[in-house]
Enzyme design. Structure first.
Site, PDB file in Angstrom:
ATOM      1  N   HIS A   7      30.192  88.990  20.076  1.00  0.00           N
ATOM      2  CA  HIS A   7      31.076  90.157  20.046  1.00  0.00           C
ATOM      3  C   HIS A   7      32.520  89.693  20.174  1.00  0.00           C
ATOM      4  O   HIS A   7      32.766  88.538  20.491  1.00  0.00           O
ATOM      5  CB  HIS A   7      30.727  91.151  21.165  1.00  0.00           C
ATOM      6  CG  HIS A   7      31.064  90.671  22.540  1.00  0.00           C
ATOM      7  ND1 HIS A   7      30.251  89.791  23.243  1.00  0.00           N
ATOM      8  CD2 HIS A   7      32.136  90.914  23.341  1.00  0.00           C
ATOM      9  CE1 HIS A   7      30.806  89.539  24.416  1.00  0.00           C
ATOM     10  NE2 HIS A   7      31.954  90.194  24.504  1.00  0.00           N
ATOM     11  N   HIS A  65      43.611  86.208  12.875  1.00  0.00           N
ATOM     12  CA  HIS A  65      43.302  87.625  12.701  1.00  0.00           C
ATOM     13  C   HIS A  65      41.794  87.825  12.603  1.00  0.00           C
ATOM     14  O   HIS A  65      41.041  86.867  12.436  1.00  0.00           O
ATOM     15  CB  HIS A  65      44.002  88.187  11.452  1.00  0.00           C
ATOM     16  CG  HIS A  65      43.520  87.605  10.161  1.00  0.00           C
ATOM     17  ND1 HIS A  65      43.913  86.366   9.692  1.00  0.00           N
ATOM     18  CD2 HIS A  65      42.683  88.102   9.211  1.00  0.00           C
ATOM     19  CE1 HIS A  65      43.339  86.125   8.537  1.00  0.00           C
ATOM     20  NE2 HIS A  65      42.582  87.159   8.215  1.00  0.00           N
ATOM     21  N   GLU A 111      42.161  92.695   9.221  1.00  0.00           N
ATOM     22  CA  GLU A 111      42.040  92.699   7.768  1.00  0.00           C
ATOM     23  C   GLU A 111      40.756  93.417   7.410  1.00  0.00           C
ATOM     24  O   GLU A 111      39.743  93.275   8.103  1.00  0.00           O
ATOM     25  CB  GLU A 111      41.988  91.257   7.259  1.00  0.00           C
ATOM     26  CG  GLU A 111      41.675  91.104   5.794  1.00  0.00           C
ATOM     27  CD  GLU A 111      41.404  89.652   5.377  1.00  0.00           C
ATOM     28  OE1 GLU A 111      41.142  89.432   4.182  1.00  0.00           O
ATOM     29  OE2 GLU A 111      41.442  88.744   6.230  1.00  0.00           O
TER      30      GLU A 111
END
Length: 142
Positions: A7, A65, A111
């Site tokens: 996670h 990211h 993204e």
């Protein structure tokens, strides 16, 4: 041995604002929410939003990211929802597949991307990165 990413936890300064962004704009499924956090799911993956007084308030300057998968047929609708939320766009796509690079309300770089590893490797075969070294047999197109 590591078998995958379990996670991702994101520190947030305003849990209600982050919860609304991830569920209403990005479409994550809410699983559980409490005073200082929430668990949200997208596909088989889950994230934790964790209220943190030290949460960032601007994007980190480097390229790090998180990229979320979106089916190609749903990409435009997802991108439109993100743009409609007034999320900041931090980069324009220059790689294979459709991508939209945006910030969440706490400045985490995110993204949405419609490609996958297979399509990225196929693009590398066509236009190799400088110094590219393969560690697996180059996959062939089907």
């Amino acid at each position: 041995m590591i078998t995958g990413i379990n996670h991702v936890t994101l520190a947030v300064s305003d849990l209600q604002r982050a919860f609304a962004f991830y569920t209403e704009v990005l479409g994550f499924k809410p699983i559980a929410k409490w005073t200082r956090g929430a668990y949200l799911q997208a596909g088989n993956d889950w994230i934790c939003l964790s209220l943190d007084a030290e949460a960032r308030n601007s994007p980190h300057p480097d390229y790090t990211h998180l990229a979320f998968s979106v089916p190609s047929q749903a990409f435009n609708d997802a991108a439109d929802a993100i743009r409609a939320s007034n999320a900041t766009i931090w980069k324009h796509n220059s790689s294979e597949g459709d991508s939209l690079y945006f910030l969440d309300p706490d400045g985490h770089k995110l993204e949405i991307h419609s490609g996958d590893l297979k399509s990225r490797l196929a693009a590398l075969r066509e236009c190799p990165y400088d110094g590219l070294e393969w560690f697996v047999q180059q996959p062939k197109d089907d």
